[in-house]
Write a protein that holds these residues in place. Structure first.
Motif, mmCIF file in Angstrom:
data_model
loop_
_atom_site.group_PDB
_atom_site.id
_atom_site.type_symbol
_atom_site.label_atom_id
_atom_site.label_comp_id
_atom_site.label_asym_id
_atom_site.label_seq_id
_atom_site.Cartn_x
_atom_site.Cartn_y
_atom_site.Cartn_z
ATOM 1 N N LEU A 1 -41.955 45.082 13.606
ATOM 2 C CA LEU A 1 -42.612 45.547 12.377
ATOM 3 C C LEU A 1 -44.058 45.985 12.625
ATOM 4 O O LEU A 1 -44.590 46.834 11.919
ATOM 5 N N ALA A 2 -44.700 45.397 13.645
ATOM 6 C CA ALA A 2 -46.082 45.753 13.960
ATOM 7 C C ALA A 2 -46.177 47.080 14.725
ATOM 8 O O ALA A 2 -47.202 47.752 14.688
ATOM 9 N N HIS A 3 -45.082 47.458 15.407
ATOM 10 C CA HIS A 3 -45.124 48.657 16.250
ATOM 11 C C HIS A 3 -44.346 49.854 15.701
ATOM 12 O O HIS A 3 -44.463 50.962 16.229
ATOM 13 N N TYR A 4 -43.536 49.623 14.692
ATOM 14 C CA TYR A 4 -42.729 50.724 14.128
ATOM 15 C C TYR A 4 -42.924 50.779 12.611
ATOM 16 O O TYR A 4 -43.030 49.739 11.954
ATOM 17 N N ASP A 5 -42.949 52.006 12.086
ATOM 18 C CA ASP A 5 -43.282 52.209 10.666
ATOM 19 C C ASP A 5 -42.270 51.605 9.703
ATOM 20 O O ASP A 5 -42.637 51.010 8.707
ATOM 21 N N ASP A 6 -40.984 51.819 10.007
ATOM 22 C CA ASP A 6 -39.964 51.287 9.073
ATOM 23 C C ASP A 6 -38.685 50.942 9.829
ATOM 24 O O ASP A 6 -38.535 51.231 11.012
ATOM 25 N N SER B 1 -35.747 52.113 10.309
ATOM 26 C CA SER B 1 -34.790 53.226 10.360
ATOM 27 C C SER B 1 -33.973 53.120 11.637
ATOM 28 O O SER B 1 -34.396 52.484 12.606
ATOM 29 N N LYS B 2 -32.812 53.767 11.639
ATOM 30 C CA LYS B 2 -31.956 53.745 12.826
ATOM 31 C C LYS B 2 -32.698 54.360 14.013
ATOM 32 O O LYS B 2 -32.600 53.885 15.145
ATOM 33 N N GLU B 3 -33.453 55.385 13.724
ATOM 34 C CA GLU B 3 -34.226 56.082 14.762
ATOM 35 C C GLU B 3 -35.219 55.133 15.436
ATOM 36 O O GLU B 3 -35.309 55.061 16.666
ATOM 37 N N ASN B 4 -35.956 54.358 14.627
ATOM 38 C CA ASN B 4 -36.937 53.405 15.169
ATOM 39 C C ASN B 4 -36.261 52.262 15.926
ATOM 40 O O ASN B 4 -36.752 51.797 16.955
ATOM 41 N N LEU B 5 -35.135 51.822 15.383
ATOM 42 C CA LEU B 5 -34.401 50.732 16.037
ATOM 43 C C LEU B 5 -33.896 51.170 17.409
ATOM 44 O O LEU B 5 -33.971 50.415 18.378
ATOM 45 N N LEU B 6 -33.397 52.390 17.498
ATOM 46 C CA LEU B 6 -32.923 52.911 18.790
ATOM 47 C C LEU B 6 -34.081 53.133 19.765
ATOM 48 O O LEU B 6 -33.945 52.921 20.974
ATOM 49 N N ALA B 7 -35.241 53.537 19.209
ATOM 50 C CA ALA B 7 -36.431 53.710 20.051
ATOM 51 C C ALA B 7 -36.862 52.359 20.625
ATOM 52 O O ALA B 7 -37.237 52.248 21.799
#
Length: 269
Positions: free
Chosen positions: A32-37, A39-45
């Motif tokens: 949560l501190a490194h990704y905006d929300d 989303s599937k995109e952020n989770l995969l990143a």
């Protein structure tokens, strides 16, 4: 922040260990501190980042934490797939019978009876180090120690008669009649960390490879020796407190040195 606190409360209700809860919360807070929300995109990143810098086992622990959080938020559709962990077809860094016997006998020869018994109890009961530190004089007298595992299941840790008799003689000599069996120099119950560190010290002192001298190594030795003498994997699973018999199957594998010895003996062509 409120959501994370509610998640922490949710995890505690699940009867998870404090270590597991701390690990889950750390992972979620990091994401949560490194990704905006979420989303599937952020989770995969995030998964890609983990794969780049960590071993598969650690990656899966982090994914497990994130998936547990997504499950709590009722966002299961976003859950990540675990990565495949390549299993070795041999057991690594398990103390041999020869080294175990040598270490135990060396401690006894030096009249270091407490550590002689620490080593013997680990190898003859299959206890985890966190269980070993809970053994009391009263358990020796009874011949067993009842443990309640996750989910309230009962597991009985048996103390073999030969070990029980020798411990009783030692307790009579030291005039110890009750309380924890293994104490530190301050007379308090020894810590799991204290045991791990001291075993390494004794390994170096007696010239045994320190890589094979750690508490869980003796639990592995117990399992290997038990199956060699009595090939009942279901009974061993019960004795070791394994939830699944699949966990116990690893002890059907040979250690790397055992494989080498067999190849040397068999392959003469």
């Amino acid at each position: 922040m409120e959501k994370q606190e509610q998640f922490a409360t949710h995890l505690r209700k699940m009867n998870l260990s404090e270590n597991t809860i701390t690990s889950y919360l750390w992972t979620v807070n990091y994401f949560l501190a490194h990704y905006d929300d979420l989303s599937k995109e952020n989770l995969l990143a995030y998964k890609g980042y983990l794969l780049e810098f960590y071993k598969p086992k650690t990656v899966n622990l982090r994914i497990q934490a994130i998936n547990k959080y997504l499950e709590y938020l009722k966002k299961e559709r976003l859950q990540l797939k675990f990565v495949k962990v390549q299993q070795k077809n041999f057991l690594e860094n398990v103390i041999s019978n020869a080294d175990y016997t040598f270490l135990k006998n060396s401690l006894k020869k030096d009249e270091n009876m407490e550590w002689y018994f620490v080593v013997w109890y680990l190898a003859a009961t299959g206890a985890r180090v966190s269980e070993l530190v809970q053994i009391k004089v009263e358990h020796v007298q009874a011949g067993y120690f009842d443990l309640y595992t996750k989910g309230g299941k009962l597991r009985r840790l048996y103390i073999p008669i030969k070990l029980r008799k020798e411990t009783t003689d030692w307790l009579e000599e030291t005039k110890k009649t009750s309380g924890f069996l293994f104490l530190n120099r301050f007379g308090e119950r020894i810590t799991t960390r204290g045991i791990s560190q001291q075993l390494k010290n004794y390994a170096e002192k007696y010239g045994v490879n320190p890589k094979v001298v750690y508490p869980h190594s003796f639990r592995h030795r117990f399992a290997k020796n038990f199956l060699d003498k009595f090939n009942d994997i279901a009974l061993l699973a019960d004795l070791m407190g394994h939830e699944s018999i699949e966990t116990t199957r690893i002890y059907l594998r040979r250690t790397a040195s055992e494989q080498q010895a067999l190849v040397d003996k068999i392959v003469t062509w």
